[in-house]
Design an enzyme around this catalytic site. Structure first.
Site, PDB file in Angstrom:
ATOM      1  N   GLU A   1       0.716  -1.234   0.062  1.00 28.14           N
ATOM      2  CA  GLU A   1      -0.052   0.025   0.095  1.00 28.14           C
ATOM      3  C   GLU A   1       1.025   1.317   0.079  1.00 28.14           C
ATOM      4  O   GLU A   1       1.445   1.545   1.123  1.00 28.14           O
ATOM      5  CB  GLU A   1      -0.919   0.072   1.398  1.00 28.14           C
ATOM      6  CG  GLU A   1      -1.915   1.026   1.222  1.00 28.14           C
ATOM      7  CD  GLU A   1      -2.917   0.736   0.395  1.00 28.14           C
ATOM      8  OE1 GLU A   1      -3.475  -0.443   0.235  1.00 28.14           O
ATOM      9  OE2 GLU A   1      -3.462   1.609  -0.400  1.00 28.14           O
TER      10      GLU A   1
ATOM     11  N   LYS B   1     -11.154 -14.095  14.892  1.00 24.54           N
ATOM     12  CA  LYS B   1     -10.984 -13.651  13.537  1.00 24.54           C
ATOM     13  C   LYS B   1     -12.463 -13.455  12.906  1.00 24.54           C
ATOM     14  O   LYS B   1     -12.775 -13.651  11.553  1.00 24.54           O
ATOM     15  CB  LYS B   1     -10.545 -14.780  12.408  1.00 24.54           C
ATOM     16  CG  LYS B   1      -9.057 -15.204  12.841  1.00 24.54           C
ATOM     17  CD  LYS B   1      -8.505 -16.425  12.157  1.00 24.54           C
ATOM     18  CE  LYS B   1      -7.159 -16.763  12.880  1.00 24.54           C
ATOM     19  NZ  LYS B   1      -6.481 -18.017  12.256  1.00 24.54           N
TER      20      LYS B   1
ATOM     21  N   ASP C   1      -0.599 -14.052  12.871  1.00 20.50           N
ATOM     22  CA  ASP C   1      -1.833 -14.274  11.957  1.00 20.50           C
ATOM     23  C   ASP C   1      -2.420 -13.221  11.347  1.00 20.50           C
ATOM     24  O   ASP C   1      -3.078 -12.550  11.988  1.00 20.50           O
ATOM     25  CB  ASP C   1      -2.528 -15.309  12.763  1.00 20.50           C
ATOM     26  CG  ASP C   1      -3.791 -16.115  11.963  1.00 20.50           C
ATOM     27  OD1 ASP C   1      -3.987 -15.533  10.807  1.00 20.50           O
ATOM     28  OD2 ASP C   1      -4.166 -17.064  12.421  1.00 20.50           O
TER      29      ASP C   1
ATOM     30  N   HIS D   1      -1.619  11.081  -2.406  1.00 20.03           N
ATOM     31  CA  HIS D   1      -1.564   9.944  -3.265  1.00 20.03           C
ATOM     32  C   HIS D   1      -1.517  10.045  -4.555  1.00 20.03           C
ATOM     33  O   HIS D   1      -0.745   9.438  -5.394  1.00 20.03           O
ATOM     34  CB  HIS D   1      -3.098   9.223  -2.703  1.00 20.03           C
ATOM     35  CG  HIS D   1      -3.105   8.477  -1.733  1.00 20.03           C
ATOM     36  ND1 HIS D   1      -2.384   7.053  -1.535  1.00 20.03           N
ATOM     37  CD2 HIS D   1      -3.331   8.743  -0.295  1.00 20.03           C
ATOM     38  CE1 HIS D   1      -2.637   6.602  -0.522  1.00 20.03           C
ATOM     39  NE2 HIS D   1      -3.064   7.557   0.499  1.00 20.03           N
TER      40      HIS D   1
END
Ligand code: ADP
Length: 578
Positions: free
Chosen positions: A257, A389, A465, A563
Site C-alpha cells: 500500500e 477472526k 496471523d 496519493h
C-alpha cells in the site's frame, strides 16, 4: 517412501530440461568450430587477393599498361578483396557491418529479441513507476535490479532428474497425491518444485512471477503452509524511530500500500518531536469458548454456576494449566442460549499468541468436567464466543489477547509544522469522523481512521496471523485539545491485540529478523510473555502514529493530493481512505 525406493533403483539419467540445455551448449560449441573455418578462408583470401592485385599493379607499371584497364581476373580479385575486407571488419567486431551483411543464427536473433522485449518492458515498468523517490526520499529502483529479478523469476522450474520427471507425470495423472510429496521425497524444496511443475502442466498457466528459490521450505513443514509451490514477495518498509516509553523502535511494515509507511513515519516523527508516546498494557489473556449442550436449560445453568463458583476455580486452574508451563487460567465467562452453554476461557500464554495453548487447556477442563456432568455434550471446542477472526462485541468489550492504551501529547508547533494542520481541526475531525461517523455507521470497534492498515502490515512483517487483524484492529482514537488549546492529546485504545513472538510464523527467517529488529524475537527467558506484551505496545504506538498522520492529511485536505502525487496517479486514492 515406496515411490522413493522404486525410483532410486533406476539408473539416474540426464533429465529432460538438462538434456536440452546440454544439447544447446553442444550446438554452440559446434557452431563456434564451424565459424572458425570461414574466418580462415576469408583471411587467406584477403591476403592472397591483396598480393595478387599488388603484383598485377607492379606489372602494369613495369609494362606501361594503363592502370584503369582491368582484366576479368583482376575484376574478380577486386570483388573478392571487398568481400573479404567487409567480412574481416565484422570479424573485428564492427557491429553495424555485422548487422548489414550477416543474418545472425536463430539463437542469437531470439536472444536479441528477448533483450529488446526486456528493455521495452523495463521501460514500461519504469514509466509506470511513480515519482516516489521525490515524495519519500527513497531512490528509484535501479534497472539492473529489475532485470535481475526478471531473469530470476523466469527461470524454468527445475525438475532436475528423470526421477523427478516420472513423479511429475504421476502427480499430473493423479497416481501420487500432491500433498504427499514432502513425506514421500523427504526433500521439501524438491517437493515444491515438482508440485509446481505438475500444477503448471495441469493448469497450463505460467507461474513465472512466483519465485521458488530463496526460501526454506523445511521451515514451514507441518507448521505454516501446506502444499507450497513458491512464495509471495511483500516489500518491508521501515517507520520510525518511534519513541515509546522512553525507547526508540524502528517498526517494520510489510505492505504493498503506497504512502502507508511514509505516513506512519511522519506520525512517528511528530510523536518523537513531542517527547514520545507512552503505552500501558491493561490485560493479557487469550480466549477459547467451547459450546456444550445439555438436555435442559437447568442443567446448562448448573454447570454455569459450578464454573463461576470461586470454590472451584483453583481445581479448574490446576487442570487447565497442565496443558503448558506457560498457560495460566485467569477465568471462565459463561453465556447461556437455552440449553446450550458457551464457556469463554481466558488464560495467559507467555510469549505465544496462545490459540493452541488455550485450546489444549480447554480440552483438559472439558475432559475433567465430564465426570461430574456426564450428560454434557461437547458440540465444539470453539463455539464462536471466543471470538477468533470475526468482528464480535465480546472482544471489543472484554478484550482478547493484549489490551493496550497508548497516548501522546503532540505540541501545537509540531502539529503545524510536521502535520501541516491545527489542533482544532484535528479535534473536530476526530469527533465527526472517528466517533460520530463510526457511530452512524454502526461500527463495532471501528472508531479509528485506519488502525488495521498498520496492524496488518506489522502482523505480516513479524509473522503474526494476519487474519486476526479483524479484532486486533479494534481501536478507538481520541483527540482533545490540552494546555489551553495549544497542544493535542491523542490516544488509541485497543482491547484485543493478538500477538506472539514464538510459534506460528514468528520463527520463519524473515519474520524472525523483523522481530529481532524490534528486540522482541522469540521467548523472553527472564520474564515469559514480556516480548509479546512489548510487541503489542509497539503496535499500539505505531497505530497512534498512523492515526495522527492520516487524520492530519485528511484535516489538511492533503490525502487525495498526496496519493495522486506520490503513487496513485492511475488509481483511485479513495481505496486507502478508511
Ligand atoms: P500458539 O499457542 O500461539 O499457537 P504454539 O503452540 O505454536 O503457539 O507455540 C507455543 C509453544 O512455544 C509451546 O509449545 C510453548 O511451550 C513454547 N514456548 C517456549 N517458550 C515460550 C514462552 N516464553 N511463552 C510461550 N510459549 C513458549
Amino acid at each position: 517412501m515406496e515411490v522413493c525406493r522404486q525410483l532410486s533403483t533406476k539408473p539416474v539419467q540426464a533429465p529432460k530440461a538438462t538434456t536440452k540445455k546440454i544439447s544447446f551448449e553442444e550446438d554452440s560449441s559446434t557452431k563456434a568450430s564451424y565459424e572458425a573455418l570461414p574466418n580462415a578462408v576469408f583471411f587467406a583470401l584477403f591476403f592472397s587477393v591483396v598480393y595478387f592485385l599488388l603484383s598485377r599493379w607492379r606489372e602494369k607499371i613495369r609494362t606501361s599498361t594503363p592502370l584503369h584497364l582491368f582484366t576479368s581476373s583482376e575484376i574478380v580479385a577486386i570483388f573478392a578483396l571487398i568481400a573479404s575486407f567487409i567480412y574481416l571488419l565484422r570479424f573485428f567486431g564492427i557491429d553495424f557491418v555485422k548487422s548489414l551483411i550477416l543474418r545472425p543464427s536463430a539463437d542469437v536473433w531470439n536472444s536479441e529479441d528477448d533483450e529488446e522485449e526486456n528493455e521495452a518492458l523495463l521501460g514500461k515498468e519504469d514509466a509506470r513507476k511513480v515519482p516516489c523517490g521525490q515524495a519519500l526520499d527513497c531512490s528509484v529502483p535501479a534497472a539492473p535490479v529489475i532485470s535481475f529479478q526478471k531473469v530470476f523469476d523466469e527461470k524454468p522450474v527445475r525438475v532436475t532428474t528423470e526421477e523427478d520427471e516420472e513423479i511429475v507425470k504421476a502427480v499430473v495423472a493423479g497416481t501420487i497425491p500432491s500433498y504427499s510429496l514432502e513425506s514421500k521425497l523427504g526433500d521439501c524444496k524438491r517437493a515444491a518444485a515438482i508440485r509446481r511443475e505438475s500444477l503448471g502442466r495441469l493448469t497450463g498457466k505460467s507461474l513465472s512471477g512466483l519465485p521458488l528459490d530463496g526460501f526454506d521450505y523445511d521451515s514451514i513443514l507441518g507448521q505454516c503452509c501446506e502444499m507450497p509451490i513458491g512464495y509471495v514477495q511483500i516489500p518491508v518498509g521501515i517507520a520510525g524511530p518511534l519513541l515509546l516509553n522512553g525507547r526508540e523502535y524502528s517498526v517494520p511494515m510489510a505492505t504493498t500500500e503506497g504512502c502507508l509507511v511514509a505516513s506512519t513515519n511522519r506520525g512517528c516523527k511528530a510523536i518523537s518531536l513531542s517527547g514520545g508516546a507512552s503505552s500501558v498494557l491493561l490485560k493479557d489473556g487469550m480466549t477459547r469458548a467451547p459450546v456444550v449442550r445439555f438436555g435442559t436449560a437447568k442443567r446448562a445453568a448448573d454447570l454455569k454456576l459450578y464454573l463461576e463458583d470461586s470454590l472451584n476455580s483453583e481445581t479448574l486452574a490446576v487442570v487447565f494449566n497442565r496443558s503448558s508451563r506457560f498457560a495460566r487460567l485467569q477465568g471462565i465467562k459463561c453465556a447461556i442460549a437455552g440449553k446450550n452453554l458457551y464457556l469463554r476461557f481466558t488464560c495467559s500464554t507467555g510469549d505465544a499468541m496462545g490459540m493452541n495453548m488455550v485450546s489444549k487447556g480447554v480440552q483438559n477442563v472439558l475432559d475433567f468436567l465430564q465426570t461430574d456432568f456426564p450428560d454434557m455434550d461437547v458440540i465444539g471446542i470453539s463455539g464462536n464466543f471466543c471470538s477468533d477472526k470475526k468482528p464480535a462485541a465480546v472482544n471489543w468489550i472484554e478484550g482478547r489477547g493484549k489490551s493496550v492504551v497508548c497516548e501522546a501529547i503532540i505540541k501545537g508547533d509540531v502539529v503545524r509544522k510536521v502535520l501541516k494542520t491545527s489542533v482544532e481541526s484535528l479535534v473536530e475531525l476526530n469527533m465527526l469522523k472517528n466517533l460520530t461517523g463510526s457511530a452512524m455507521a454502526g461500527a463495532l470497534g471501528g472508531f479509528n481512521a485506519h488502525a488495521s492498515n498498520i496492524v496488518t502490515a506489522i502482523y505480516i512483517a513479524t509473522g503474526q496471523d494476519p487474519a486476526q487483524n479483524v479484532e486486533s484492529s479494534h481501536c478507538i482514537t481520541m483527540m482533545e485539545a490540552v494546555n489551553d488549546g495549544n497542544d493535542l492529546h491523542v490516544s488509541v485504545t485497543m482491547p484485543s491485540i493478538e500477538v506472539g513472538t514464538v510459534g506460528g510464523g514468528t520463527q520463519l527467517a524473515s519474520q524472525s529478523a523483523c522481530l529481532n529488529l524490534l528486540g522482541v524475537k522469540g521467548a523472553n527467558r527472564e520474564s515469559p510473555g514480556a516480548n509479546s506484551r512489548l510487541l503489542a505496545t509497539i503496535i499500539a504506538g505505531a497505530v497512534l502514529a498512523g492515526e495522527l498522520s492520516l487524520m492530519s492529511a485528511l484535516a489538511a485536505g492533503q490525502l487525495v493530493k498526496s496519493h495522486m502525487k506520490y503513487n496513485r496517479s492511475s488509481k483511485d486514492a479513495s481505496s486507502t481512505v478508511s
